[in-house]
Structures are given as structure tokens and as C-alpha cells.
Design a protein around this motif. Structure first.
Motif, PDB file in Angstrom:
ATOM      1  N   TYR A  68      -9.928 -50.260 -23.702  1.00 52.46           N
ATOM      2  CA  TYR A  68     -10.600 -50.049 -24.983  1.00 52.46           C
ATOM      3  C   TYR A  68      -9.709 -50.257 -26.194  1.00 52.46           C
ATOM      4  O   TYR A  68     -10.180 -50.363 -27.317  1.00 52.46           O
ATOM      5  CB  TYR A  68     -11.155 -48.606 -25.043  1.00 52.46           C
ATOM      6  CG  TYR A  68     -10.167 -47.543 -24.571  1.00 52.46           C
ATOM      7  CD1 TYR A  68      -9.194 -47.038 -25.417  1.00 52.46           C
ATOM      8  CD2 TYR A  68     -10.206 -47.082 -23.253  1.00 52.46           C
ATOM      9  CE1 TYR A  68      -8.282 -46.088 -24.977  1.00 52.46           C
ATOM     10  CE2 TYR A  68      -9.300 -46.130 -22.801  1.00 52.46           C
ATOM     11  CZ  TYR A  68      -8.337 -45.638 -23.665  1.00 52.46           C
ATOM     12  OH  TYR A  68      -7.438 -44.723 -23.220  1.00 52.46           O
ATOM     13  N   CYS A  69      -8.407 -50.315 -25.985  1.00 53.66           N
ATOM     14  CA  CYS A  69      -7.479 -50.166 -27.106  1.00 53.66           C
ATOM     15  C   CYS A  69      -6.940 -51.483 -27.654  1.00 53.66           C
ATOM     16  O   CYS A  69      -6.435 -52.326 -26.906  1.00 53.66           O
ATOM     17  CB  CYS A  69      -6.323 -49.267 -26.674  1.00 53.66           C
ATOM     18  SG  CYS A  69      -5.219 -48.882 -28.040  1.00 53.66           S
ATOM     19  N   GLN A 106       2.844 -41.146 -34.463  1.00 54.06           N
ATOM     20  CA  GLN A 106       2.020 -41.712 -33.403  1.00 54.06           C
ATOM     21  C   GLN A 106       2.430 -43.141 -33.118  1.00 54.06           C
ATOM     22  O   GLN A 106       2.751 -43.902 -34.030  1.00 54.06           O
ATOM     23  CB  GLN A 106       0.535 -41.671 -33.804  1.00 54.06           C
ATOM     24  CG  GLN A 106      -0.374 -42.129 -32.677  1.00 54.06           C
ATOM     25  CD  GLN A 106      -1.851 -41.977 -33.022  1.00 54.06           C
ATOM     26  OE1 GLN A 106      -2.464 -42.861 -33.593  1.00 54.06           O
ATOM     27  NE2 GLN A 106      -2.412 -40.839 -32.678  1.00 54.06           N
ATOM     28  N   ARG A 160      -4.691 -37.321 -25.989  1.00 53.52           N
ATOM     29  CA  ARG A 160      -6.097 -37.237 -25.584  1.00 53.52           C
ATOM     30  C   ARG A 160      -6.195 -37.478 -24.080  1.00 53.52           C
ATOM     31  O   ARG A 160      -5.523 -38.378 -23.563  1.00 53.52           O
ATOM     32  CB  ARG A 160      -6.910 -38.291 -26.329  1.00 53.52           C
ATOM     33  CG  ARG A 160      -7.077 -37.974 -27.809  1.00 53.52           C
ATOM     34  CD  ARG A 160      -8.124 -38.900 -28.360  1.00 53.52           C
ATOM     35  NE  ARG A 160      -8.372 -38.679 -29.767  1.00 53.52           N
ATOM     36  CZ  ARG A 160      -9.228 -39.433 -30.466  1.00 53.52           C
ATOM     37  NH1 ARG A 160      -9.869 -40.429 -29.876  1.00 53.52           N
ATOM     38  NH2 ARG A 160      -9.430 -39.191 -31.740  1.00 53.52           N
ATOM     39  N   GLU A 162      -8.833 -38.552 -22.737  1.00 57.65           N
ATOM     40  CA  GLU A 162      -9.708 -39.747 -22.766  1.00 57.65           C
ATOM     41  C   GLU A 162     -11.032 -39.580 -22.009  1.00 57.65           C
ATOM     42  O   GLU A 162     -12.060 -39.970 -22.494  1.00 57.65           O
ATOM     43  CB  GLU A 162      -8.989 -41.035 -22.306  1.00 57.65           C
ATOM     44  CG  GLU A 162      -7.626 -41.297 -22.968  1.00 57.65           C
ATOM     45  CD  GLU A 162      -7.658 -41.498 -24.487  1.00 57.65           C
ATOM     46  OE1 GLU A 162      -8.735 -41.477 -25.087  1.00 57.65           O
ATOM     47  OE2 GLU A 162      -6.558 -41.643 -25.064  1.00 57.65           O
ATOM     48  N   MET A 201     -12.972 -40.060 -26.453  1.00 55.55           N
ATOM     49  CA  MET A 201     -13.825 -40.896 -27.299  1.00 55.55           C
ATOM     50  C   MET A 201     -15.279 -40.608 -26.945  1.00 55.55           C
ATOM     51  O   MET A 201     -15.620 -40.440 -25.775  1.00 55.55           O
ATOM     52  CB  MET A 201     -13.536 -42.370 -27.046  1.00 55.55           C
ATOM     53  CG  MET A 201     -12.186 -42.815 -27.575  1.00 55.55           C
ATOM     54  SD  MET A 201     -11.808 -44.505 -27.106  1.00 55.55           S
ATOM     55  CE  MET A 201     -11.489 -44.309 -25.361  1.00 55.55           C
ATOM     56  N   PRO A 231     -15.737 -41.481 -32.313  1.00 56.43           N
ATOM     57  CA  PRO A 231     -16.558 -42.467 -31.605  1.00 56.43           C
ATOM     58  C   PRO A 231     -15.711 -43.615 -31.067  1.00 56.43           C
ATOM     59  O   PRO A 231     -14.726 -44.013 -31.699  1.00 56.43           O
ATOM     60  CB  PRO A 231     -17.510 -42.968 -32.700  1.00 56.43           C
ATOM     61  CG  PRO A 231     -16.745 -42.776 -33.973  1.00 56.43           C
ATOM     62  CD  PRO A 231     -15.951 -41.517 -33.770  1.00 56.43           C
ATOM     63  N   PHE A 232     -16.094 -44.142 -29.919  1.00 52.42           N
ATOM     64  CA  PHE A 232     -15.513 -45.398 -29.456  1.00 52.42           C
ATOM     65  C   PHE A 232     -15.989 -46.494 -30.395  1.00 52.42           C
ATOM     66  O   PHE A 232     -17.164 -46.523 -30.777  1.00 52.42           O
ATOM     67  CB  PHE A 232     -15.974 -45.703 -28.024  1.00 52.42           C
ATOM     68  CG  PHE A 232     -15.782 -47.151 -27.655  1.00 52.42           C
ATOM     69  CD1 PHE A 232     -14.519 -47.651 -27.382  1.00 52.42           C
ATOM     70  CD2 PHE A 232     -16.868 -48.026 -27.624  1.00 52.42           C
ATOM     71  CE1 PHE A 232     -14.333 -49.005 -27.088  1.00 52.42           C
ATOM     72  CE2 PHE A 232     -16.696 -49.370 -27.326  1.00 52.42           C
ATOM     73  CZ  PHE A 232     -15.423 -49.864 -27.052  1.00 52.42           C
ATOM     74  N   VAL A 233     -15.059 -47.365 -30.797  1.00 53.91           N
ATOM     75  CA  VAL A 233     -15.417 -48.513 -31.637  1.00 53.91           C
ATOM     76  C   VAL A 233     -14.794 -49.736 -30.975  1.00 53.91           C
ATOM     77  O   VAL A 233     -13.587 -49.745 -30.721  1.00 53.91           O
ATOM     78  CB  VAL A 233     -14.851 -48.356 -33.073  1.00 53.91           C
ATOM     79  CG1 VAL A 233     -15.317 -49.501 -33.964  1.00 53.91           C
ATOM     80  CG2 VAL A 233     -15.233 -47.017 -33.684  1.00 53.91           C
ATOM     81  N   LEU A 307      -6.462 -49.888 -33.471  1.00 58.16           N
ATOM     82  CA  LEU A 307      -6.926 -49.517 -32.138  1.00 58.16           C
ATOM     83  C   LEU A 307      -8.352 -50.024 -31.938  1.00 58.16           C
ATOM     84  O   LEU A 307      -8.798 -50.257 -30.831  1.00 58.16           O
ATOM     85  CB  LEU A 307      -6.884 -47.996 -31.966  1.00 58.16           C
ATOM     86  CG  LEU A 307      -5.557 -47.322 -32.323  1.00 58.16           C
ATOM     87  CD1 LEU A 307      -5.635 -45.828 -32.059  1.00 58.16           C
ATOM     88  CD2 LEU A 307      -4.405 -47.934 -31.541  1.00 58.16           C
ATOM     89  N   TYR A 308      -9.067 -50.192 -33.068  1.00 62.26           N
ATOM     90  CA  TYR A 308     -10.468 -50.632 -33.046  1.00 62.26           C
ATOM     91  C   TYR A 308     -10.723 -51.422 -34.326  1.00 62.26           C
ATOM     92  O   TYR A 308      -9.934 -51.361 -35.277  1.00 62.26           O
ATOM     93  CB  TYR A 308     -11.409 -49.416 -32.950  1.00 62.26           C
ATOM     94  CG  TYR A 308     -11.068 -48.304 -33.912  1.00 62.26           C
ATOM     95  CD1 TYR A 308     -11.507 -48.330 -35.230  1.00 62.26           C
ATOM     96  CD2 TYR A 308     -10.243 -47.242 -33.516  1.00 62.26           C
ATOM     97  CE1 TYR A 308     -11.169 -47.331 -36.124  1.00 62.26           C
ATOM     98  CE2 TYR A 308      -9.896 -46.236 -34.404  1.00 62.26           C
ATOM     99  CZ  TYR A 308     -10.356 -46.291 -35.701  1.00 62.26           C
ATOM    100  OH  TYR A 308     -10.000 -45.301 -36.588  1.00 62.26           O
TER     101      TYR A 308
END
Ligand code: 5AD
Ligand code: FES
Length: 345
Positions: A68-69, A106, A160, A162, A201, A231-233, A307-308
Motif C-alpha cells: 500500500y505504501c 518518522q 501501527r 496495520e 488504515m 483512511p487508506f488512500v 505514502l499516498y
């Protein structure tokens, strides 16, 4: 559904069936009632204060390949960068003068930043800003590494989980990564003495109501000081580029549910939430969140820590973001405060 919400407020937990009913009820009435109760609980403990964390994204190199990243190792289009220790300290100076009393370092899992280098940076920040809290968010490390960072002065750690659903974990991560190790890292961090944050997420590919219930159970079991959810984006250069983004409404409901489960938790209205809706962070605060994490990274690297897609604030200076954030919080009757913003017992 009100009876279930009131039970959650009173007992801080629900049965699987009750969680399922609550999560799958998409009425506005339920969402509003959840937000109302969560806000009341938050107000009792934190008043109308919002804590700020200065986020310093110091490296976008990463050895991992999470599907996802956007900064996954396999993304050859990512324009990689690392900040020097001096650049990181400059970010802290700018941040301190703007009122930040927590810095969050981070980064991806970047081999260049050995334990020795991290310890050196942690010590320098804590020496320069002894009245500030330092949070690390640099992924999975050994017990010994976590201990060394803690002894150097790091106060908090964000990792996280995840997803707490084993099967789901395997669908969004390469086989080298495991939920078991992720959880072990979180327990290790807690044992060492960090204030710990987990999270997940909302709406990540293949997530089900059952996976979310697993997340809630894991959060209850870990009893962290912080929970980061957003939210996942989708990101255009990842295997999940064509997947749907997570919903604003479900993210807000989960913020309220987590507030009612863990009344004292430090709960950010995340940048991802602000990225899918122009008023996402305000709505997050009104749903029970009490933290925001404006970006302190130098302007010239912001567009690289993606990341998104469609991430907000990538063209702004830290000073602009803090003014913007103060106004946003004021518009909803909240106040950004100059404070380390520790967990209140
Ligand atoms: N959409 C939303 N959040 C993401 N993260 C990583 N990729 C994405 C994405 N595409 C989150 C992960 C990670 C945190 C730093 O950012 O949950 O832990
Ligand atoms: Fe960054 Fe509004 S918080 S521009």
C-alpha cells in the motif's frame, strides 16, 4: 443502536456481534451519537485542547515493500532523500519557535540510520530541547535497539500494527513481514517504558468488518497510549493503485469508538483524513480525536515523502501550517496548546 453506544461508553468494550452491528450501521444518527458521546468523554479529560506534534519525515528510503505504501522499496519512481542531523535539528528549532513541544521523527526502514546514528540524533534533540518529548516512528527493530533509543532519551514510539487480522496482514504485506513480529515489537516497546502508539488504515484493500473487530480487540489488549488511524488512500506507483480509498464516515466512527474504548488515549486526526476531505481533520477532532500532527519537514522534501496520493500541506512551510491549524481548530471551538501533550492518567 444508542443502547450499544452507551454500553460502549460505560463498559469500554463490546461483544463481536455488537461491534459488527455498530460498524455496519451507516446511519447518520448513529455516527452523530457516537461523535457526541466520544466528544463528551474527551472533553472530561482533555477539555477543548488539541495537542500538536511536529512531524519530521527524515528519510524516505525503506527496505520494506508493503503493497500500500508509496515509499516501498519497489517504487523506482520515488525520489529518495535523507535529512542530515543538522537539517533535523533545524526542523526542531523552527518547530520549537512555533510552539511545538513534541517532535516525531518518522522515516522508512532505512539501513543508513544505524542504531548509533539514531542514538546520536536522539541525544542531540533531547540536549537541545530538554522540555520536549521525542517520538520515534522508524519501524521494526530489535528489543536492544528500542532499548538503546529509549536510554538515549526517546519518550514515545509509533508503530501501527496495520491490521490485527493474520490473513488480512498477509494480503497487504510481502511474506517477509509478519503480524506476530509486529505485535512483539509493540509489546517490547511497552515493556521498555515507551508511550506506545499502534494503529491501522481504514478501508485498506481486503479489510472486512471482521478484521476491524480484530483491530479493536488488539487495541484493547495492548492498551496503548496513542492510536493512529486514517483512511487508506491509493498511491499511483503501488500494486494497490486501483483500489478504492477508505471512507471518511467509517474513519470518523472508528475514532469515536476508539475514544469510547480508551477514554484517555491520544488520538490524532491524521493527515490522511485531511487529505480525503477538506475538513477531515476538523471532523476527526469533533468525532473524538485530540491530536494533530502538522508537518515540520523542510519544504523541498515534502513532495517526496508521499505514502499516498493527494497528500495535503506538501507545498507549505511549517509556519503556514501552524497558523492554518490554529485557525482550523478555533473554528470548531478547540485550541492548539503549547505543551508536550502527555497522556493524562
Ligand atoms: N494510505 C494511507 N495510509 C498509509 N500508510 C502507508 N501507506 C498508506 C496509504 N497508501 C500509513 C501506514 C503507516 C503510516 C506511517 O502511514 O499505516 O504505518
Ligand atoms: Fe498545512 Fe493547513 S495545516 S496548510
Amino acid at each position: 443502536m444508542k443502547d450499544i453506544v452507551l454500553k460502549l461508553e460505560k463498559e469500554h468494550f463490546l461483544t463481536d456481534d455488537e461491534f459488527k452491528a455498530l460498524l455496519e450501521d451507516d446511519s447518520k444518527e448513529t455516527a452523530d451519537f457516537l461523535a457526541e458521546r466520544a466528544s463528551a468523554v474527551k472533553k472530561e479529560i482533555y477539555g477543548n485542547q488539541v495537542y500538536i506534534r511536529g512531524l519530521i519525515e527524515f528519510t524516505n528510503y525503506c527496505k520494506n515493500d508493503c503493497y500500500y505504501c508509496g515509499i516501498r522499496h519497489g517504487n523506482a519512481n520515488a525520489d529518495r532523500y535523507r535529512l542530515t542531523k543538522e537539517q533535523i535539528l533545524d526542523c526542531c528549532e523552527v518547530g520549537y519557535n512555533l510552539g511545538f513541544r513534541t517532535f516525531v521523527l518518522q522515516g522508512g526502514e532505512d539501513g543508513y540510520f544505524t542504531d548509533e546514528r539514531i542514538v546520536d540524533i536522539v541525544k542531540a534533540i533531547k540536549a537541545g530541547y530538554p522540555d520536549c518529548a521525542l517520538t520515534l516512528s522508524i519501524g521494526e527493530k530489535s528489543y536492544e535497539s528500542y532499548k538503546a533509543f529509549y536510554e538515549a532519551g526517546a519518550d514515545r514510539y509509533l508503530l501501527r500494527h496495520e491490521t490485527a487480522d493474520e490473513c488480512h496482514y498477509g494480503k497487504i504485506h510481502p511474506k517477509e513481514l509478519s503480524l506476530a513480529n509486529r505485535k512483539q515489537c509493540l509489546y517490547n516497546l511497552k515493556e521498555i517504558g515507551y508511550q506506545v502508539g499502534c494503529g491501522f488504515m481504514v478501508g485498506s484493500p481486503f479489510q472486512t468488518t471482521e478484521s476491524i473487530i480484530e483491530d479493536l480487540k488488539f487495541i484493547k489488549e495492548l492498551n496503548p497510549h496513542m492510536v493512529g488511524i486514517g483512511p487508506f488512500v491509493p498511491h499511483k506507483d503501488t500494486p494497490f493503485k486501483d483500489m478504492a480509498q477508505g471512507s471518511l464516515e467509517l474513519t470518523l466512527k472508528l475514532l469515536s469508538i476508539i475514544r469510547l474504548m480508551l477514554p484517555h488515549v491520544l488520538l490524532p486526526a491524521t493527515t490522511a483524513l485531511g487529505s480525503i476531505n477538506a475538513l477531515g481533520r476538523e471532523k476527526g477532532i469533533l468525532a473524538g480525536a485530540n491530536v494533530v500532527m502538522p508537518n515540520l519537514s523542510p519544504r523541498d522534501v515534502r513532495k517526496k515523502y508521499l505514502l499516498y496520493d493527494n497528500k495535503i500541506c506538501t507545498g507549505d512551510e511549517a509556519a503556514e501550517c501552524i497558523v492554518c491549524m490554529k485557525n482550523r481548530m478555533k473554528s470548531i471551538g478547540h485550541e492548539v496548546v503549547i505543551s508536550r501533550g502527555d497522556y493524562k492518567n
